[in-house]
Motif scaffolding. Structure first.
Motif, mmCIF file in Angstrom:
data_model
loop_
_atom_site.group_PDB
_atom_site.id
_atom_site.type_symbol
_atom_site.label_atom_id
_atom_site.label_comp_id
_atom_site.label_asym_id
_atom_site.label_seq_id
_atom_site.Cartn_x
_atom_site.Cartn_y
_atom_site.Cartn_z
ATOM 1 N N TYR A 121 -49.775 29.211 26.092
ATOM 2 C CA TYR A 121 -48.420 29.761 26.290
ATOM 3 C C TYR A 121 -48.480 31.160 26.885
ATOM 4 C CZ TYR A 121 -48.918 32.749 22.181
ATOM 5 O OH TYR A 121 -49.336 33.707 21.301
ATOM 6 N N GLY A 122 -47.340 31.585 27.373
ATOM 7 C CA GLY A 122 -47.169 32.968 27.826
ATOM 8 C C GLY A 122 -45.722 33.354 27.587
ATOM 9 N N ILE A 123 -45.526 34.505 26.975
ATOM 10 C CA ILE A 123 -44.160 34.988 26.728
ATOM 11 C C ILE A 123 -43.960 36.216 27.598
ATOM 12 C CG2 ILE A 123 -42.638 36.050 25.005
ATOM 13 C CD1 ILE A 123 -44.129 34.246 22.915
ATOM 14 N N LEU A 124 -43.111 36.094 28.613
ATOM 15 C CA LEU A 124 -42.883 37.210 29.528
ATOM 16 C C LEU A 124 -41.575 37.892 29.131
ATOM 17 C CD1 LEU A 124 -44.041 35.728 32.967
ATOM 18 C CD2 LEU A 124 -45.375 36.553 31.045
ATOM 19 N N ARG A 125 -41.679 39.115 28.686
ATOM 20 C CA ARG A 125 -40.471 39.862 28.281
ATOM 21 C C ARG A 125 -39.936 40.586 29.515
ATOM 22 N NH1 ARG A 125 -42.564 42.055 22.459
ATOM 23 N NH2 ARG A 125 -42.240 40.095 21.336
ATOM 24 N N LEU A 126 -38.927 39.962 30.124
ATOM 25 C CA LEU A 126 -38.367 40.503 31.358
ATOM 26 C C LEU A 126 -37.465 41.685 31.044
ATOM 27 C CD1 LEU A 126 -37.389 37.122 33.079
ATOM 28 C CD2 LEU A 126 -39.648 38.168 32.792
ATOM 29 N N GLN A 127 -37.532 42.684 31.907
ATOM 30 C CA GLN A 127 -36.632 43.835 31.776
ATOM 31 C C GLN A 127 -35.353 43.482 32.554
ATOM 32 O OE1 GLN A 127 -38.224 46.306 29.628
ATOM 33 N NE2 GLN A 127 -39.569 44.541 29.520
ATOM 34 N N ASN A 128 -34.663 44.434 33.160
ATOM 35 C CA ASN A 128 -33.418 44.099 33.868
ATOM 36 C C ASN A 128 -33.728 43.531 35.247
ATOM 37 O OD1 ASN A 128 -32.159 45.718 31.705
ATOM 38 N ND2 ASN A 128 -30.348 45.406 32.994
ATOM 39 N N VAL A 129 -33.649 42.237 35.350
ATOM 40 C CA VAL A 129 -34.030 41.566 36.597
ATOM 41 C C VAL A 129 -32.835 41.542 37.549
ATOM 42 C CG1 VAL A 129 -34.999 39.480 37.598
ATOM 43 C CG2 VAL A 129 -35.520 40.075 35.221
ATOM 44 N N TYR A 130 -33.105 41.777 38.808
ATOM 45 C CA TYR A 130 -32.040 41.686 39.807
ATOM 46 C C TYR A 130 -32.658 41.165 41.091
ATOM 47 C CZ TYR A 130 -34.051 45.624 42.247
ATOM 48 O OH TYR A 130 -34.925 46.413 42.940
ATOM 49 N N GLY A 131 -31.797 40.702 42.000
ATOM 50 C CA GLY A 131 -32.312 40.327 43.310
ATOM 51 C C GLY A 131 -31.552 39.188 43.932
#
Ligand SMILES: NC(=O)c1ccc[n+]([C@@H]2O[C@H](COP(=O)([O-])OP(=O)(O)OC[C@H]3O[C@@H](n4cnc5c(N)ncnc54)[C@H](O)[C@@H]3O)[C@@H](O)[C@H]2O)c1
Length: 304
Positions: free
Chosen positions: A137-147
């Motif tokens: 597994y991998g848990i990616l803690r995303l910050q404020n994503v935009y695009g």
């Protein structure tokens, strides 16, 4: 199917505070159903599951007490503090205003919204199921994503989509608190690169990884840079309004992003905003639904 990237989620922080049952159903029960299938389907080929988690699980995140250099993770700001416009987190013992430092993956988790609580529960469901079944597994803690490609329609989430609609309509940008609240804005291509790297490496990360720019940008600074990307004159207004459950500041420590996935963010803020603005200008112009979303919060005493 050898890998799953789990992105599905309800994502409105403010909305989650009064649609509690629906958020728990979609985010927690939805993830539990997926884990149930993984744990009980004989002979499936899934070897790796990646979760899009969120920096919101940290709550306020990490701060420094300047008087003695102590690193602290303060509790959520109280309704009373916000009402008296005391925006910055303070030390519960000395009362001094704390200074932001980058939050690390091993810092305390302390969700301050229902949305955040459901994201932390997703993490636990994933980690425990994968540990017990031997799936990576991998848990990616995303910050404020935009695009480019982000939802422009959801008025409950995504400050950049909300502000871009206002800029296109020639409206002012209302900015909560004193405008100095900050976020770690990360371009979606840097986030996509992190998922791709976590899928490509020979072994699953089997850990939590912050995915951000590593930089705190004030909302006022972001709004000004966004207006610039649209070739518009920044028309910002600091409203002094606030939402319960919002954090004050955020910057991610991205050492692990580098050490585990070998990545550095590639897109700086103005470059990313320029790309975003170019894409937005080709999209249908959405209605400006911010006032409606805020009215829902105010009617429930979730906003002041
Ligand atoms: N955008 C960000 O800044 C950010 C930050 C941190 C974490 N995340 C996480 O990244 C993921 C994607 O976020 P986004 O910004 O693209 O959000 P989004 O709201 O634009 O997209 C989420 C999608 O999930 C779908 N969905 C919700 N519940 C579902 C269910 N039970 N089954 C199937 N689909 C469902 C929604 O309809 C929506 O299309 C989410 O897990 C979110 O929590 C996003």
């Amino acid at each position: 199917m050898e890998a799953i990237v789990h992105l599905a989620s309800e994502t409105g922080t403010g909305q989650s505070m009064y649609e509690i049952s629906r958020y728990a159903q979609e985010n927690v029960q939805g993830t539990a159903e997926l884990m149930q299938v993984l744990a009980t389907t004989p002979g499936h080929a899934v070897q790796r599951v990646l979760l899009a988690s969120s920096r919101s699980v940290y709550g306020e995140g990490a701060y420094l007490r300047a008087s003695d250099g102590q690193r602290l993770t303060p509790a959520a700001r109280s309704a009373a503090a916000l009402k008296s416009h005391q925006w910055d987190p303070t030390c519960p013992d000395s009362g001094e205003v704390l200074q932001l430092v980058a939050t690390r993956e091993e810092d305390r988790t302390a969700p301050s919204s229902i949305y955040a609580a459901t994201k932390l529960m997703q993490e636990d469901l994933l980690r425990i199921t994968c540990d017990s079944t031997g799936i990576g597994y991998g848990i990616l803690r995303l910050q404020n994503v935009y695009g480019e490609g982000q939802s422009l329609k959801n008025p409950y989430t995504g400050i950049l989509s909300i502000f871009s609609t206002k800029i296109r309509r020639g409206l002012e940008l209302p900015i909560f608190e004193d405008g100095l609240e900050s976020r770690d804005f990360v371009h979606v291509s840097d986030v996509a690169a992190a998922f791709a790297a976590a899928l490509a490496r020979p072994k699953a990360p089997d850990t939590v990884i912050n995915v951000g720019s590593g930089r705190a940008t004030s909302v006022l600074e972001m709004a000004t840079a966004l207006a610039r990307a649209f070739d518009a004159t920044p028309n910002t207004r600091i409203t002094g309004e606030y939402r319960l459950g919002d954090i004050r500041h955020n910057a991610a420590d991205i050492t692990r992003l580098h050490d585990v996935l070998g990545l550095e963010p590639q897109i700086d803020l103005q470059q990313g905003l320029n790309r975003f603005a170019t894409w937005v200008q080709d999209q249908p112009l959405p209605e400006d639904l911010l006032a409606q979303a805020n009215a829902e919060l105010k009617a429930r005493n979730m906003m002041g």
